[in-house]
Design an enzyme around this catalytic site. Structure first.
Site, PDB file in Angstrom:
ATOM      1  N   THR A  63     -11.821   6.403  10.631  1.00  0.00           N
ATOM      2  CA  THR A  63     -11.766   5.960  12.033  1.00  0.00           C
ATOM      3  C   THR A  63     -11.196   7.057  12.943  1.00  0.00           C
ATOM      4  OG1 THR A  63      -9.716   4.839  11.458  1.00  0.00           O
ATOM      5  CG2 THR A  63     -11.672   3.471  11.637  1.00  0.00           C
ATOM      6  N   ASP A  90     -13.813  14.300  -4.773  1.00  0.00           N
ATOM      7  CA  ASP A  90     -13.697  15.560  -5.521  1.00  0.00           C
ATOM      8  C   ASP A  90     -14.811  15.578  -6.567  1.00  0.00           C
ATOM      9  OD1 ASP A  90     -12.625  17.945  -6.686  1.00  0.00           O
ATOM     10  OD2 ASP A  90     -10.615  17.313  -6.109  1.00  0.00           O
ATOM     11  N   LYS A 103      -7.547   8.051  -1.267  1.00  0.00           N
ATOM     12  CA  LYS A 103      -8.900   8.400  -0.763  1.00  0.00           C
ATOM     13  C   LYS A 103      -9.493   9.608  -1.502  1.00  0.00           C
ATOM     14  CE  LYS A 103      -8.157   6.570   3.914  1.00  0.00           C
ATOM     15  NZ  LYS A 103      -6.727   6.246   3.885  1.00  0.00           N
ATOM     16  N   LYS A 155       0.847  -1.198   0.000  1.00  0.00           N
ATOM     17  CA  LYS A 155       0.000   0.000   0.000  1.00  0.00           C
ATOM     18  C   LYS A 155       0.878   1.242   0.000  1.00  0.00           C
ATOM     19  CE  LYS A 155      -2.432   1.698   3.685  1.00  0.00           C
ATOM     20  NZ  LYS A 155      -2.456   3.174   3.742  1.00  0.00           N
ATOM     21  N   ARG A 211       2.891  -0.941  10.775  1.00  0.00           N
ATOM     22  CA  ARG A 211       3.962  -0.915  11.783  1.00  0.00           C
ATOM     23  C   ARG A 211       4.371  -2.268  12.359  1.00  0.00           C
ATOM     24  NH1 ARG A 211       1.007   4.044  14.488  1.00  0.00           N
ATOM     25  NH2 ARG A 211      -0.659   2.863  13.470  1.00  0.00           N
ATOM     26  N   ASP A 224      -3.554   4.333  -1.951  1.00  0.00           N
ATOM     27  CA  ASP A 224      -4.553   4.760  -0.956  1.00  0.00           C
ATOM     28  C   ASP A 224      -4.552   6.280  -0.841  1.00  0.00           C
ATOM     29  OD1 ASP A 224      -6.414   4.730   1.076  1.00  0.00           O
ATOM     30  OD2 ASP A 224      -4.966   4.174   2.636  1.00  0.00           O
TER      31      ASP A 224
HETATM   32  O1  C5P Z   1       0.760   0.671  11.085  1.00  0.00           O
HETATM   33  P1  C5P Z   1      -0.643   0.180  10.910  1.00  0.00           P
HETATM   34  O2  C5P Z   1      -0.741  -1.324  10.750  1.00  0.00           O
HETATM   35  O3  C5P Z   1      -1.565   0.721  11.970  1.00  0.00           O
HETATM   36  O4  C5P Z   1      -1.074   0.795   9.504  1.00  0.00           O
HETATM   37  C1  C5P Z   1      -2.347   0.673   8.980  1.00  0.00           C
HETATM   38  C2  C5P Z   1      -2.430   1.370   7.658  1.00  0.00           C
HETATM   39  O5  C5P Z   1      -3.793   1.422   7.281  1.00  0.00           O
HETATM   40  C3  C5P Z   1      -1.932   2.806   7.669  1.00  0.00           C
HETATM   41  O6  C5P Z   1      -1.379   3.083   6.376  1.00  0.00           O
HETATM   42  C4  C5P Z   1      -3.179   3.631   7.869  1.00  0.00           C
HETATM   43  O7  C5P Z   1      -3.111   4.904   7.303  1.00  0.00           O
HETATM   44  C5  C5P Z   1      -4.229   2.781   7.159  1.00  0.00           C
HETATM   45  N1  C5P Z   1      -5.596   2.936   7.651  1.00  0.00           N
HETATM   46  C6  C5P Z   1      -5.944   2.715   8.960  1.00  0.00           C
HETATM   47  N2  C5P Z   1      -7.231   2.851   9.370  1.00  0.00           N
HETATM   48  C7  C5P Z   1      -8.158   3.199   8.509  1.00  0.00           C
HETATM   49  C8  C5P Z   1      -7.843   3.417   7.167  1.00  0.00           C
HETATM   50  C9  C5P Z   1      -6.527   3.263   6.767  1.00  0.00           C
HETATM   51  O8  C5P Z   1      -5.101   2.373   9.773  1.00  0.00           O
HETATM   52  N3  C5P Z   1      -9.395   3.306   8.927  1.00  0.00           N
END
Ligand code: C5P
Length: 226
Positions: free
Chosen positions: A112, A62, A59, A30, A206, A57
């Site tokens: 979220t 527009d 999003k 992603k 992460r 991603d």
């Molecule tokens: O590091 P982590 O596993 O929390 O990353 C989750 C990824 O998913 C990040 O790129 C974050 O921006 C994305 N994301 C999220 N929650 C959402 C939509 C996208 O954590 N509701």
């Protein structure tokens, strides 16, 4: 069974590709807005060249023609999955679907990061906030508009599966292998639970990008998701 998408939330193409090179057989990566504004289409090409499918991603939300052109451009770069906001409305979603060709679109419902009260204020609603109902309403709008996937938190994935039917993809971030830290995620699920609820694609950042041994963590999540 679900596929694992590694969120390349790192600062440069060099770091992103170093990480990808540690994950042989990686199916999906992603790319979000931070990396995309720095590294742009060249990084997409590098990933594709390594056989990694790209989830872009950005999003989009527009006017119709702008979203349609951006979608067409992404598809032209070889992107396989991209996000649009369901709040862009039916006409925008339909224009995006038409422009997408073979690329699949995933609808984002309620971010979220919104608190229930903050979201209710933003959309001008009164009374007790019911964000879960909003997520379902927006998921239905996206599905009715022909969108092929929905991004959903682990908490809502089962309800969204009911709306999306059996074939649409449900793309689920907030995945944490048992025993790992939640970071700033408030609604998490372990990979097996998300798959059991109906996820088809797990987005993991992460826990992999900050691991001492990214490959071991990645392999563990792939196994738990299969
Ligand atoms: O590091 P982590 O596993 O929390 O990353 C989750 C990824 O998913 C990040 O790129 C974050 O921006 C994305 N994301 C999220 N929650 C959402 C939509 C996208 O954590 N509701």
């Amino acid at each position: 069974m679900a596929e694992v998408i590694v969120a390349l939330d790192v600062g440069s193409a060099r770091e992103a590709l170093e990480l990808v090179d540690q994950l042989p057989g990686l199916g999906w990566a992603k790319v979000g807005p931070v990396l995309f504004v720095r590294e742009g289409p060249a990084l997409i090409g590098e990933l594709e060249g390594r056989g990694v499918q790209v989830f872009l991603d950005l999003k989009w939300h527009d006017i119709l023609s702008t979203v349609a052109e951006a979608v067409r451009g992404a598809q032209g770069l070889g992107v396989k999955l991209a996000t649009v906001h369901a709040l862009g409305g039916r006409a925008m979603l339909e224009a995006a679907v038409q422009a997408a060709g073979p690329m699949r679109l995933a609808a984002v419902t309620v971010l979220t990061s919104h608190s229930p009260g903050g979201y209710w204020d933003t959309v001008g609603r009164t009374g007790e906030p019911d964000v879960a109902a909003e997520v379902e309403r927006l998921a239905r709008l996206a599905v009715d508009s022909g969108v092929g996937a929905v991004v959903t938190s682990p908490r809502e994935v089962a309800a969204v599966r009911e709306i999306a039917g059996p074939d649409r993809w449900l793309v689920v971030p907030g995945i944490r292998p048992a025993g790992s830290v939640a970071d700033d995620q408030r609604r998490t699920a372990d990979p097996a639970a998300a798959v059991a609820a109906g996820a088809t694609h797990l987005v993991v950042g992460r826990p992999i990008t900050r691991a001492e041994n990214p490959r071991a963590v990645y392999d563990g999540i792939v196994e738990a998701a299969s």
